[in-house]
Design a protein around this motif. Structure first.
Motif, PDB file in Angstrom:
ATOM      1  N   ASP A 150      33.463  25.354  23.529  1.00 19.25           N
ATOM      2  CA  ASP A 150      34.300  25.580  22.342  1.00 19.25           C
ATOM      3  C   ASP A 150      33.443  25.977  21.143  1.00 19.25           C
ATOM      4  OD1 ASP A 150      36.542  24.982  23.792  1.00 19.25           O
ATOM      5  OD2 ASP A 150      36.734  22.928  23.058  1.00 19.25           O
ATOM      6  N   LYS A 151      32.314  25.318  20.973  1.00 19.09           N
ATOM      7  CA  LYS A 151      31.434  25.646  19.846  1.00 19.09           C
ATOM      8  C   LYS A 151      30.837  27.038  20.001  1.00 19.09           C
ATOM      9  CE  LYS A 151      30.070  20.804  19.091  1.00 19.09           C
ATOM     10  NZ  LYS A 151      30.855  20.580  17.883  1.00 19.09           N
ATOM     11  N   LEU A 152      30.592  27.448  21.240  1.00 16.09           N
ATOM     12  CA  LEU A 152      30.013  28.764  21.487  1.00 16.09           C
ATOM     13  C   LEU A 152      31.042  29.877  21.387  1.00 16.09           C
ATOM     14  CD1 LEU A 152      27.736  27.955  24.575  1.00 16.09           C
ATOM     15  CD2 LEU A 152      26.969  28.505  22.253  1.00 16.09           C
ATOM     16  N   GLY A 153      32.309  29.520  21.534  1.00 18.79           N
ATOM     17  CA  GLY A 153      33.346  30.543  21.565  1.00 18.79           C
ATOM     18  C   GLY A 153      33.628  31.058  22.953  1.00 18.79           C
ATOM     19  N   VAL A 154      33.346  30.218  23.974  1.00 21.31           N
ATOM     20  CA  VAL A 154      33.616  30.566  25.374  1.00 21.31           C
ATOM     21  C   VAL A 154      34.794  29.742  25.854  1.00 21.31           C
ATOM     22  CG1 VAL A 154      32.710  30.571  27.720  1.00 21.31           C
ATOM     23  CG2 VAL A 154      31.195  31.125  25.804  1.00 21.31           C
ATOM     24  N   GLU A 155      35.804  30.406  26.416  1.00 22.40           N
ATOM     25  CA  GLU A 155      37.011  29.723  26.898  1.00 22.40           C
ATOM     26  C   GLU A 155      37.043  29.720  28.428  1.00 22.40           C
ATOM     27  OE1 GLU A 155      41.906  30.084  26.846  1.00 22.40           O
ATOM     28  OE2 GLU A 155      40.692  31.466  25.646  1.00 22.40           O
ATOM     29  N   PRO A 156      36.847  28.539  29.057  1.00 18.85           N
ATOM     30  CA  PRO A 156      36.944  28.474  30.514  1.00 18.85           C
ATOM     31  C   PRO A 156      38.420  28.507  30.938  1.00 18.85           C
ATOM     32  CG  PRO A 156      35.717  26.610  29.586  1.00 18.85           C
ATOM     33  CD  PRO A 156      36.482  27.242  28.477  1.00 18.85           C
ATOM     34  N   GLN A 157      38.743  29.347  31.884  1.00 23.12           N
ATOM     35  CA  GLN A 157      40.097  29.411  32.448  1.00 23.12           C
ATOM     36  C   GLN A 157      39.965  29.217  33.964  1.00 23.12           C
ATOM     37  OE1 GLN A 157      41.908  33.142  30.922  1.00 23.12           O
ATOM     38  NE2 GLN A 157      42.969  31.826  29.446  1.00 23.12           N
ATOM     39  N   TYR A 171      33.920  22.494  33.569  1.00 22.09           N
ATOM     40  CA  TYR A 171      33.990  23.609  32.628  1.00 22.09           C
ATOM     41  C   TYR A 171      35.133  23.470  31.622  1.00 22.09           C
ATOM     42  CZ  TYR A 171      31.267  25.709  36.446  1.00 22.09           C
ATOM     43  OH  TYR A 171      30.340  25.960  37.410  1.00 22.09           O
ATOM     44  N   ALA A 172      36.300  23.031  32.104  1.00 19.23           N
ATOM     45  CA  ALA A 172      37.511  23.203  31.315  1.00 19.23           C
ATOM     46  C   ALA A 172      38.068  21.935  30.675  1.00 19.23           C
ATOM     47  CB  ALA A 172      38.604  23.840  32.195  1.00 19.23           C
ATOM     48  N   ALA A 173      37.662  20.751  31.118  1.00 21.87           N
ATOM     49  CA  ALA A 173      38.268  19.516  30.618  1.00 21.87           C
ATOM     50  C   ALA A 173      37.524  18.979  29.397  1.00 21.87           C
ATOM     51  CB  ALA A 173      38.280  18.452  31.720  1.00 21.87           C
ATOM     52  N   HIS A 174      38.315  18.431  28.450  1.00 25.12           N
ATOM     53  CA  HIS A 174      37.729  17.795  27.275  1.00 25.12           C
ATOM     54  C   HIS A 174      37.435  16.316  27.523  1.00 25.12           C
ATOM     55  CE1 HIS A 174      39.435  21.340  25.064  1.00 25.12           C
ATOM     56  NE2 HIS A 174      38.310  21.171  24.378  1.00 25.12           N
ATOM     57  N   GLU A 175      38.135  15.709  28.497  1.00 21.19           N
ATOM     58  CA  GLU A 175      37.959  14.287  28.780  1.00 21.19           C
ATOM     59  C   GLU A 175      37.800  14.075  30.281  1.00 21.19           C
ATOM     60  OE1 GLU A 175      41.316  12.264  27.221  1.00 21.19           O
ATOM     61  OE2 GLU A 175      40.741  12.533  25.115  1.00 21.19           O
ATOM     62  N   ILE A 176      37.088  12.999  30.625  1.00 20.95           N
ATOM     63  CA  ILE A 176      36.885  12.670  32.032  1.00 20.95           C
ATOM     64  C   ILE A 176      38.191  12.140  32.612  1.00 20.95           C
ATOM     65  CG2 ILE A 176      35.616  11.199  33.641  1.00 20.95           C
ATOM     66  CD1 ILE A 176      33.324  11.160  31.614  1.00 20.95           C
ATOM     67  N   SER A 177      38.621  12.741  33.709  1.00 20.41           N
ATOM     68  CA  SER A 177      39.897  12.353  34.314  1.00 20.41           C
ATOM     69  C   SER A 177      39.737  11.073  35.122  1.00 20.41           C
ATOM     70  CB  SER A 177      40.401  13.474  35.225  1.00 20.41           C
ATOM     71  OG  SER A 177      39.560  13.603  36.369  1.00 20.41           O
ATOM     72  N   PRO A 178      40.818  10.322  35.314  1.00 21.65           N
ATOM     73  CA  PRO A 178      40.758   9.130  36.172  1.00 21.65           C
ATOM     74  C   PRO A 178      40.290   9.449  37.588  1.00 21.65           C
ATOM     75  CG  PRO A 178      42.776   9.119  34.867  1.00 21.65           C
ATOM     76  CD  PRO A 178      42.140  10.462  34.656  1.00 21.65           C
ATOM     77  N   ALA A 179      40.701  10.609  38.126  1.00 23.15           N
ATOM     78  CA  ALA A 179      40.291  10.987  39.481  1.00 23.15           C
ATOM     79  C   ALA A 179      38.784  11.206  39.544  1.00 23.15           C
ATOM     80  CB  ALA A 179      41.026  12.249  39.924  1.00 23.15           C
ATOM     81  N   ASN A 180      38.233  11.831  38.519  1.00 19.98           N
ATOM     82  CA  ASN A 180      36.797  12.081  38.467  1.00 19.98           C
ATOM     83  C   ASN A 180      36.031  10.757  38.430  1.00 19.98           C
ATOM     84  OD1 ASN A 180      34.326  13.311  38.217  1.00 19.98           O
ATOM     85  ND2 ASN A 180      34.827  14.495  36.404  1.00 19.98           N
TER      86      ASN A 180
END
Length: 572
Positions: A150-157, A171-180
């Motif tokens: 986000d700071k670099l201006g790169v958007e993972p899709q 690449y794409a998540a802002h928070e660690i998921s329960p599954a992870n």
């Protein structure tokens, strides 16, 4: 004629007298594969291959001249899978001869659980007085890069199948998921519990006592002695002197295990031409279509054209009675993985059993190529499974603005810019991506269920992109045995109806250096490749190389495109 092999056989033995004490120094790395060329062999001249250690220990166990084995744990420059295999080799040798392990320290202000597991397979363990013994446990780290992007201006899709295929989260998540969190916690728990059980069994302790030592943190050598983790406190010279006295070998010479192998290059050549063979086919590194193209990284790749030709060559060789497929790969291309799986099935149809032997990693595409084998052998610490799919792209629109960079697509065709980094996915393109992910996931799970002789309803809950350790994978029917190449070779021989001692084991890809320069006559012949460095400036190659070094490169939809780093005290 192989002049290097002949020279090696002449230098393999040294004049050390009639009695011999063998040594194994793990400050040197151990090679799972022989050097690819003479230059690499010179660089690694003191690093033994795992095969040389396996053959040397097996032969030396019945050699009356051999008094015992001294293992220097040291910095333990080996991988987790190699640690497990060496532990089994020490235990087997220890049934015939004494084995002592010595080290300066098991870690310094940190954990050394796996090096200690290896040492626990010796009869005695020595640590120098200033050393430590920190069992500690196993640590893994979850990394999410979205905030930095986000700071670099790169958007993972990215899209993924399913919740445990957390490479997309990287690449794409802002928070660690329960599954992870659940998956990574189970990986560390699994290896730690296996290690504690192994230590308790080898040291004659209860699991409660070993857990108390783990929870005690970093112990001094004296404290480790009180905990029953080591047998003697002393320096290297004291350990050697005590061994000579205990083994009545004051005049015995010293020799590295891999220098005591009785085989010669000539004998191996004759055996390979006259004995039935078990062929070894390597699948190492990311799985890609075609052939290796550029030397952007020092890491090996499993190219479909090369692996496929090796499997076909094994099927065409009447001397080959069985094949061991040695897999150490995080996966990669779904198409290439499926093509390799097909070649494995055709090999089995020719009447030759195939045993897959997993190394440190055989996940996603690495599992895809392993699952059609008659049997699968994995180490307790192997990371496998990851039956899932991930795909997507990075959009650099905002990054270009920040850099003042102009990159614009000029395309012809509605889907020409589908994976372009210069535009976001449209709703139609997102739908196409998800449809393809569903198709690949359905194909993967259906074939996995068929290959592992399970119902799809039984297999699917074990899939969903989840990574399993070898211990957990065996409990769930994803692999058959826990062990290394020795066990894989034994199983291949048994399935082929031959005795291990009556066959020669040889790599299909083992060609002399000059032979590597000779072009293959057809696609049925063994082929190889020599990756030459490119001299032109290539921005894509630079990015790919940097991503590979960071453990972030993905070779395809069936990838484990992030490196799961397990901190358990090993040097590698």
């Amino acid at each position: 004629m192989d002049p290097l092999g002949k020279l090696s056989s002449l230098l393999r033995k040294s004049a050390v007298g009639e009695q011999v004490i063998l040594e194994l120094d793990l400050d040197h790395s151990v090679l799972s594969n022989a050097p690819a060329n003479p230059l690499e062999a010179l660089k690694l001249i003191n690093a033994p291959t795992m095969r040389a250690l396996r053959d040397g220990l097996r032969q030396s166990a019945s050699d009356p001249a051999v008094l015992g084995l001294l293992v220097h744990i040291g910095t333990c420059q080996i991988t987790a899978a190699q640690c497990c295999e060496l532990a089994d080799l020490l235990a087997a040798f220890g049934e015939h001869k004494p084995v002592w392990a010595h080290t300066e320290s098991f870690g310094e202000f940190g954990t050394a659980l796996l090096p200690y597991v290896l040492a626990a397979h010796a009869d005695q363990i020595w640590v120098q007085p200033t050393g430590e013994c920190g069992l500690g446990g196993v640590r893994a780290q979850i990394t999410l890069l979205r905030g930095s992007f986000d700071k670099l201006g790169v958007e993972p899709q990215f899209g993924q199948r399913k919740e445990y295929k957390t490479a997309g989260d990287t690449y794409a998540a802002h928070e660690i998921s329960p599954a992870n969190t659940e998956m990574m916690q189970q990986i560390t728990n699994s290896i730690t519990h296996w290690a504690v059980d192994a230590i308790a069994q080898r040291r004659g302790r209860t699991t409660e006592q070993v857990w108390a030592s783990v929870d005690a943190g970093v112990l001094t050598a004296a404290e480790a002695l009180e905990h029953g983790l080591i047998d003697r406190v002393g320096y290297r010279d004291e350990a050697y002197a005590a061994a000579r006295e205990a083994w009545t070998g004051q005049q015995a010479g010293l020799r590295y295990v891999h220098r005591h192998v009785q085989a010669s290059a000539v004998r191996e050549l004759v055996a390979s031409r006259t004995k039935p063979a078990i062929a070894v086919v390597e699948v190492r590194g990311p799985i890609i279509s075609g052939r290796p193209q550029r030397q952007g990284s020092s890491q090996p790749v499993a190219a479909l054209s090369v692996v496929g030709s090796h499997l076909r060559a094994a099927a065409a060789d009447p001397a080959v009675k069985a094949v061991v497929l040695r897999v150490d790969s995080p996966g990669g291309s779904a198409v290439a993985s499926d093509a390799i799986r097909r070649e494995v099935l055709r090999l089995r149809e020719s009447g030759r059993p195939v045993v897959a032997c997993m190394g440190d990693t055989a996940a996603s595409g690495g599992y895809f190529v392993s699952m059609p084998a008659d049997e699968i052998v994995a180490q307790p610490t192997t990371l496998t499974g990851s039956i899932g799919v991930v795909a997507g792209k990075f959009v650099i629109t905002e990054l270009k603005k920040k850099l003042g960079l102009v990159l614009s697509d000029v395309s012809s065709g509605a889907w020409a810019s589908y994976l372009s980094p210069n535009s976001r996915f449209t709703e139609q393109q997102w739908a196409a991506l998800h449809r393809r992910l569903d198709e690949i996931y359905a194909d993967f799970t259906a074939k996995a269920a068929s290959d592992r002789r399970m119902l799809l309803d039984e297999l699917e809950p074990l899939a969903r992109g989840r990574v399993w350790t070898g211990v957990d994978a065996r409990e769930r029917g994803l692999v058959d045995h826990l062990g290394g190449m020795g066990l894989a070779i034994d199983r291949a021989a048994a399935l082929a109806g031959v005795k291990t001692g009556d066959v020669t084991v040889r790599a299909v890809s083992k060609l002399g250096f000059l032979s590597q320069l000779r072009p293959a006559e057809s696609s049925e012949q063994v082929s190889t490749s020599i990756a030459l460095p490119t001299r032109r400036f290539d921005l894509d190659a630079m990015i790919e190389s940097a991503a590979a070094e960071l453990g972030l490169a993905a070779a395809g939809a069936l990838s484990l495109p992030f490196a799961i780093e397990l901190d358990a005290g090993l040097g590698r």
